[in-house]
Every structure is written in C-alpha cells, then in structure tokens.
Design an enzyme around this catalytic site. Sequence first.
Site, short mmCIF file in Angstrom:
data_model
loop_
_atom_site.label_atom_id
_atom_site.label_comp_id
_atom_site.label_asym_id
_atom_site.label_seq_id
_atom_site.Cartn_x
_atom_site.Cartn_y
_atom_site.Cartn_z
N ARG A 27 38.91 39.85 33.11
CA ARG A 27 39.71 39.98 34.33
C ARG A 27 41.18 39.62 34.11
O ARG A 27 42.02 39.81 34.99
CB ARG A 27 39.14 39.08 35.42
CG ARG A 27 37.71 39.37 35.76
CD ARG A 27 37.21 38.39 36.79
NE ARG A 27 37.91 38.55 38.04
CZ ARG A 27 37.55 39.36 39.02
NH1 ARG A 27 36.46 40.08 38.90
NH2 ARG A 27 38.26 39.45 40.12
N TRP A 75 46.04 36.58 34.56
CA TRP A 75 46.80 37.83 34.38
C TRP A 75 48.07 37.60 35.19
O TRP A 75 48.04 37.53 36.42
CB TRP A 75 46.00 39.02 34.93
CG TRP A 75 46.64 40.34 34.65
CD1 TRP A 75 46.45 41.13 33.54
CD2 TRP A 75 47.54 41.06 35.50
NE1 TRP A 75 47.20 42.27 33.65
CE2 TRP A 75 47.87 42.26 34.84
CE3 TRP A 75 48.10 40.81 36.75
CZ2 TRP A 75 48.73 43.21 35.38
CZ3 TRP A 75 48.97 41.75 37.29
CH2 TRP A 75 49.27 42.94 36.61
#
Length: 609
Positions: A27, A75
């Site tokens: 992710r 991220w």
Amino acid sequence: MCGIVGYIGTKPAQQLLVEGLKRLEYRGYDSAGIAVIGQSGLSITRAVGRVQSLEDKLEETGSLEGTLGLAHTRWATHGTVTQANAHPQRDDTSGICLVHNGIIENYAAIKTYLEEKGHQFSSETDTEVLAMLIGELYEGDLESAVQAALREVTGAYAIVVVCEQEPDVMIAARKGSPLMIGIGSGEYIVASDPSAIVAHTTQAFPLENYNVVKLTRDHIRTSTIENIEVTPRIMQLEMDLGQIELGDYDHFMLKEIFEQPSALSNTFRGRLDKKSGKVVLGGLDEFAKQLVKAKRVIITAQGTAMHAAMIGEYLLEDLAKVPTECEYASEFRYRNPIIEDGTMVVAVSQSGETADTLAALEEAKDRGALSLGVINVVGSTIARETDAGVYLRVGPEIGVASTKAFTGQVAVLTLISLFMARRRFMSAEESSALLKQLELVPDKIERVLETADTIRTLTEKYVHRENWLFLGRGYNYPTAMEGALKLKEISYIHAEGMPAAEMKHGPIALIDKGMPVVFIANRGAQYEKVMINIEEVRSRGGHVIAVATEGDTQIKSIAEDVMYVPDVPEALSPMVTVIPLQLMAYHAAVLRGKDVDKPRNLAKSVTVE
Ligand code: M6R
C-alpha cells in the site's frame, strides 16, 4: 495508500505489528515506523525505506517492549521522504502518538492556530498537525479528544491513536480511508485491510465513515465523532493465508497472472445458466427491472479498472444494446455531469477504496443514478456504498500492477452485459452460445500461460528499447491501453496505447528503426484494417510484435514476432489477448532489474485525490 496497523492485547506488539506491516507494504513503501507503549512509556522507531529498513533499525536499537502499539508504512503525500516525516507522529505536550492514512485538507489553517498557541512542529506532515490538535484538546480522555479533533478537520483519514497517559487504550477512526477492526480473544488488531488481520482472527468489521472505536483489552466501544454510540456490523473474513502468500513464485504479480484461470473459473462459478442462456447474479436480482429499462450506462473507474470499463462500454452497447459511456472518475466528479432518469452508474474498482471512484459514485448517487459496483474486495467502501453489485471473486490482489483483477473486471462486465442482454433483446440460443464460450475462457488463458517462456525470450530482444507503442482496434483498443500501462508502471519504459488507426494522426512520427510496436491482431471484425496498420509501421522501420490467433500464418510474414492466443469470440477476446501483454511487462521489469511488486512512486490503492 499507506498501510496502518494497531494492536492491543497480551502478546508482544512489535513482532505482530512488523508482520502486519509486511502484509500491508504493497500500500506504500517509502518509509515505515512503529510505536509501542510498555513499562518504560512510549517508544517510537522510524526508518526511511522499506519495512526491512525498520526491522534492521529495530535490530540495532533493540526491541520495543509492550503489548499495545501501532505501525505505519508510508506513501508520501505531505512532506518529502525523510525520517522526520515518517509515521508515527506525536504531539509536543500530551504524549499523543498516531499513524494516519489520508490527507487533512485544512491542516494549514489548523497548524497556524496551533503555532499561535506555541506548539513547535518538527515535520512537514499534516499528520503531525492532527496529533498536535488532539494533544491540544486532550483533557484526560483520549476518546473525547480524538472525537473533538476530528470534528475540526476536513479531508480523509484512517487513524490509530494512543496516548502515553492512557497506556491501556487505543483509538481508531476513519473517514474516507479504509480501516478494519479485527476482534480476537482478549485482543484487537486494527488494519488498513484484512491481510494484516487474518493470521490472528477472522471476526472483524469495517469502520464506517465518521466512526471512532475505543479499544481496551476487554472492551470495545464504537461511536460517531459526535459521540453517539453505534453498533458495528461484524463479519467473517473469508481470506485465507495461502491467498496472500507468495508460495513458489518470485513475485505476487507472476502468481496473480498464473492464478487467472482459477480466478475466472471462480468468477463464473454458479453464474452461467447455459440452458436458459441467463446469467445468474444474485446481487442484481432486486434491481433487474431497472437494469432492463436502463436508458444509459456510465462506467467510471481509474487506471486498469478504467481499461476494463472501456471494454465494458463495447460489451454493453454490443450485447445489451444500451447506450454506454466511460469516464475517468476524477473527471466525472468535477464535470457537473447530467444524470437523466434511467441512468445507471457502474463503479469499477479492485480495491473498492479508490478515492476518485468513490467520489464519482457519490456524485452520481446524489444526482439520482442507480449505482452498481464491480468490486473485488468484499465489504470495501464502494461495495457498501453502491445500490447493488457483483463481486469479482478473484481473491486478494497484492501486486501493485493489476492483472487478475483486470480479467475479473472484464469477466463481470461481460456477465452484467449478458444479464441485461438476455432480458432485453438477446435470444436464448445466442446467449447460451456465448455463455458456453465464456466458460472456456479460463482454459484458453491457461494455454497462453504455457507460452510464458517463449514470451520471456521474445521480450529479451526488445527490453533495451525505451519507447513502445501498443495498438489495437475495437474490443482490443482498451487491451492495447492496458498493455502499455502494465509495461510503463513496472519497467519504467515509456509506452503509449491507442486505437491502431489513431497512430496515423500524429504518433506515427515517433516510429523509427527498431521501435517495438505491439499490435493486438487477433481474428475479428477489423482484422484486415489492423493488417494495413501493421504495414504502415513496418514501412517506417518499426518492429512489429503481434498478438494473433492460433493458426494465423499470414501474420507471420509481416510481424517480426508473434504471440499466439487461442481463438475466442471477439467480445470475449480481451480476457485472453491481455495475457501475453501482462507476461511481457512482467519479464521486461524483471530483465531490467526492477522491483515488480513495488514499483517506484506507486501504491496499490489510491485513497487520496
Ligand atoms: O483499486 P482500483 O481498481 O480502483 O484501482 C485503480 C487503479 O489505481 C489501478 O488499476 C492502477 O492503475 C494499477 N496500478 C494498475 O496496474
């Protein structure tokens, strides 16, 4: 986009949290961090890079002791990739520590307010602003402070929060970004998705928007941010560990490419009534009448799901004869779209969490459209928000480059088209014949997979080239787009996909000696036209690589290389013609030494705008 995991129980938290992070690493993977509350208070360790870097650091600095903690794999959205910007973030007064997935949109205004109050920031993140705000509002009750802070913020968040002063409490909350609460015996595991939970428990519930959960070792309380108590809908997770482990494969992408025959058999299982020519879709039964009467369909999605949606447009118009258009969700939501009576909006998404697709769906619903979901992840936000839907049933997809979800999406859009077609204009004979062909698709994919070594050898010839074109017509124009996306996202080769005839209107200027041009040239209505386009490329020195139908000898004389696929009716062909393109992209990335499952700058599900 960002993976978060929290644990409260009786086991040492560190190992469990790091294992959870590894499952969630797909992710986001630019930095990682962990915080544990133990006898000696709150300890935080963060590292730039993969979860492995965090593990290495923990090895160096020593384990974090305690049975309550949280962790994050990032991220980046706000702030560069540095240790200071990694999560967990903490406040400067009350011992608040949190991990966050999402974006706090009004963070700048809140930061100014907090700075005026004397708070000192040490990162560039919106997450630190939220931690400080919770700390500012903290008056001895973490749950109330989180609720109060969340009433002040706009944007998207999934958060897990702990406080040094309340070492036996963990709070989680969400709006927009997904969060699952796993219920074990005497323990709770909070995570961005079930993959970090199933090793510990299969009882879980997805946290709803604006909901806050307070966890102690023996109690759970769920409320809204206004502190109104709510009862969560507990479900049984059906994922098993084998599905999310690599097994004998080198990469998840390869595993998922090879899973496609069994995945699609699962998609079709119990849904094809070949005798009556009817498609059985329990999720649509209640709305069958509205589907039959639909005047217009809008399919909305992003990325690979958009390419599946584009094929859906051909299918719905061709088979069900209903006017259909496709639109990038990110454009649809801001375009003031016209939704007339009888419009049905179909949201296509593997994760069911893509922020743009979710927002487009909400826009369409607000304007009165009937909404359907074509989703893989059971219980995901889009699956829950749509009026009805059909699950892909292809199993968890871990590789960032979507493969089995693409064929699953096309398969389900084919089923929906036939569901409508048979109830509108299509005869039982015609529909039955297509269903029989559909059932054969998994075996045909299997046959293409047997040519994987040949495709690898072929890819070696071209892998040094930096610019590629992918061309197709009709049903296989979106397949060409998908082939180009696969290649560029994992091997960083520049590739463009487009309708074959469009090449003449500009892109042909790019073709120079030896440029690889991949044609989807299987037998179909526009086969002869594609041959003409191939000649146009050849006469300019391009190297043609063709995906062609078994037995086509003509193509051998004009293409440098041919990747054969079994014969399939044109409407069903993208599920088969895409396979050599997936394998080519995979081998190109491996040959170029790239990290196939975690390509740079990408994350599996894009939960921010
Ligand atoms: O989860 P979704 O299907 O909504 O995701 C949509 C895109 O983000 C996704 O397909 C993305 O383009 C993949 N990296 C493609 O391989």
